[in-house]
Design a protein around this motif. Sequence first.
Motif, mmCIF file in Angstrom:
data_model
loop_
_atom_site.group_PDB
_atom_site.id
_atom_site.type_symbol
_atom_site.label_atom_id
_atom_site.label_comp_id
_atom_site.label_asym_id
_atom_site.label_seq_id
_atom_site.Cartn_x
_atom_site.Cartn_y
_atom_site.Cartn_z
ATOM 1 N N MET A 211 3.406 -35.908 21.504
ATOM 2 C CA MET A 211 4.434 -36.214 22.473
ATOM 3 C C MET A 211 5.694 -36.699 21.778
ATOM 4 O O MET A 211 6.774 -36.463 22.250
ATOM 5 C CB MET A 211 3.905 -37.281 23.437
ATOM 6 C CG MET A 211 4.910 -37.672 24.497
ATOM 7 S SD MET A 211 5.531 -36.336 25.512
ATOM 8 C CE MET A 211 4.038 -35.717 26.194
ATOM 9 N N ARG A 212 5.536 -37.345 20.678
ATOM 10 C CA ARG A 212 6.688 -37.934 20.002
ATOM 11 C C ARG A 212 7.774 -36.894 19.715
ATOM 12 O O ARG A 212 8.949 -37.157 19.929
ATOM 13 C CB ARG A 212 6.230 -38.608 18.713
ATOM 14 C CG ARG A 212 7.400 -39.050 17.864
ATOM 15 C CD ARG A 212 6.945 -39.791 16.665
ATOM 16 N NE ARG A 212 6.990 -41.192 17.034
ATOM 17 C CZ ARG A 212 6.432 -42.137 16.345
ATOM 18 N NH1 ARG A 212 5.754 -41.861 15.284
ATOM 19 N NH2 ARG A 212 6.548 -43.387 16.721
ATOM 20 N N ARG B 42 8.634 -34.193 21.229
ATOM 21 C CA ARG B 42 9.376 -33.766 22.419
ATOM 22 C C ARG B 42 10.413 -34.800 22.809
ATOM 23 O O ARG B 42 11.555 -34.476 23.095
ATOM 24 C CB ARG B 42 8.417 -33.489 23.578
ATOM 25 C CG ARG B 42 7.546 -32.276 23.286
ATOM 26 C CD ARG B 42 6.407 -32.221 24.230
ATOM 27 N NE ARG B 42 5.318 -32.985 23.646
ATOM 28 C CZ ARG B 42 4.057 -32.872 23.996
ATOM 29 N NH1 ARG B 42 3.711 -32.062 24.957
ATOM 30 N NH2 ARG B 42 3.135 -33.575 23.407
ATOM 31 N N GLY B 43 10.004 -36.052 22.834
ATOM 32 C CA GLY B 43 10.945 -37.120 23.170
ATOM 33 C C GLY B 43 12.027 -37.278 22.124
ATOM 34 O O GLY B 43 13.197 -37.488 22.442
ATOM 35 N N GLU B 44 11.649 -37.156 20.859
ATOM 36 C CA GLU B 44 12.625 -37.264 19.775
ATOM 37 C C GLU B 44 13.650 -36.136 19.855
ATOM 38 O O GLU B 44 14.832 -36.357 19.620
ATOM 39 C CB GLU B 44 11.930 -37.254 18.412
ATOM 40 C CG GLU B 44 11.124 -38.495 18.122
ATOM 41 C CD GLU B 44 11.964 -39.746 18.037
ATOM 42 O OE1 GLU B 44 13.093 -39.685 17.511
ATOM 43 O OE2 GLU B 44 11.496 -40.788 18.513
ATOM 44 N N ARG C 40 16.093 -37.064 22.604
ATOM 45 C CA ARG C 40 16.974 -38.174 22.211
ATOM 46 C C ARG C 40 17.956 -37.764 21.126
ATOM 47 O O ARG C 40 19.056 -38.297 21.039
ATOM 48 C CB ARG C 40 16.139 -39.364 21.734
ATOM 49 C CG ARG C 40 15.551 -40.165 22.881
ATOM 50 C CD ARG C 40 14.956 -41.469 22.398
ATOM 51 N NE ARG C 40 13.809 -41.285 21.552
ATOM 52 C CZ ARG C 40 12.561 -41.132 21.958
ATOM 53 N NH1 ARG C 40 12.307 -41.145 23.247
ATOM 54 N NH2 ARG C 40 11.579 -40.975 21.117
ATOM 55 N N GLU D 246 -0.319 -39.470 28.554
ATOM 56 C CA GLU D 246 0.912 -38.729 28.287
ATOM 57 C C GLU D 246 1.632 -38.284 29.554
ATOM 58 O O GLU D 246 2.756 -37.793 29.489
ATOM 59 C CB GLU D 246 0.616 -37.508 27.412
ATOM 60 C CG GLU D 246 0.212 -37.893 26.001
ATOM 61 C CD GLU D 246 0.164 -36.694 25.066
ATOM 62 O OE1 GLU D 246 0.616 -35.604 25.446
ATOM 63 O OE2 GLU D 246 -0.325 -36.880 23.951
ATOM 64 N N ASP E 130 5.053 -39.835 29.975
ATOM 65 C CA ASP E 130 6.014 -39.317 28.997
ATOM 66 C C ASP E 130 6.503 -37.930 29.394
ATOM 67 O O ASP E 130 7.697 -37.646 29.346
ATOM 68 C CB ASP E 130 5.399 -39.261 27.602
ATOM 69 C CG ASP E 130 5.173 -40.628 26.992
ATOM 70 O OD1 ASP E 130 5.885 -41.580 27.379
ATOM 71 O OD2 ASP E 130 4.290 -40.742 26.131
ATOM 72 N N VAL E 131 5.579 -37.068 29.780
ATOM 73 C CA VAL E 131 5.955 -35.711 30.176
ATOM 74 C C VAL E 131 6.862 -35.762 31.400
ATOM 75 O O VAL E 131 7.894 -35.082 31.444
ATOM 76 C CB VAL E 131 4.706 -34.841 30.443
ATOM 77 C CG1 VAL E 131 5.083 -33.525 31.115
ATOM 78 C CG2 VAL E 131 3.968 -34.569 29.144
ATOM 79 N N ARG F 204 8.823 -38.212 32.366
ATOM 80 C CA ARG F 204 10.118 -38.797 31.977
ATOM 81 C C ARG F 204 10.981 -37.776 31.249
ATOM 82 O O ARG F 204 12.161 -37.608 31.567
ATOM 83 C CB ARG F 204 9.885 -40.016 31.081
ATOM 84 C CG ARG F 204 11.144 -40.653 30.557
ATOM 85 C CD ARG F 204 10.831 -41.824 29.618
ATOM 86 N NE ARG F 204 9.861 -41.512 28.584
ATOM 87 C CZ ARG F 204 10.125 -40.832 27.459
ATOM 88 N NH1 ARG F 204 11.339 -40.375 27.239
ATOM 89 N NH2 ARG F 204 9.197 -40.608 26.567
ATOM 90 N N ILE F 205 10.390 -37.049 30.308
ATOM 91 C CA ILE F 205 11.142 -36.053 29.548
ATOM 92 C C ILE F 205 11.568 -34.907 30.461
ATOM 93 O O ILE F 205 12.718 -34.452 30.413
ATOM 94 C CB ILE F 205 10.318 -35.539 28.356
ATOM 95 C CG1 ILE F 205 10.098 -36.680 27.353
ATOM 96 C CG2 ILE F 205 10.998 -34.347 27.687
ATOM 97 C CD1 ILE F 205 9.036 -36.377 26.303
#
Length: 63
Positions: A1-2, A4-6, A9, A38, A41-42, A44-45
């Motif tokens: 997941m990291r 995707r978020g990175e 951002r 997750e 996170d999914v 939110r993204i």
Amino acid sequence: MRARGEALRAGHPERAKDLLDAARRLREATGAPLPPGECGDVDRIQAALNLLEDPAGGTLGRS
């Protein structure tokens, strides 16, 4: 997941979308569910990507 978020951002929304799509396809191909930890996170993204693609607030689907 990291990753995707990175990607999101770091200003690479297309990369984040591609990574979400690839992860979804892998889960579907293997029958593996999205781990409960997750989901947030999914969501939110995906919400951030939706706002970038449609600032009026429409949804473009969850990956």
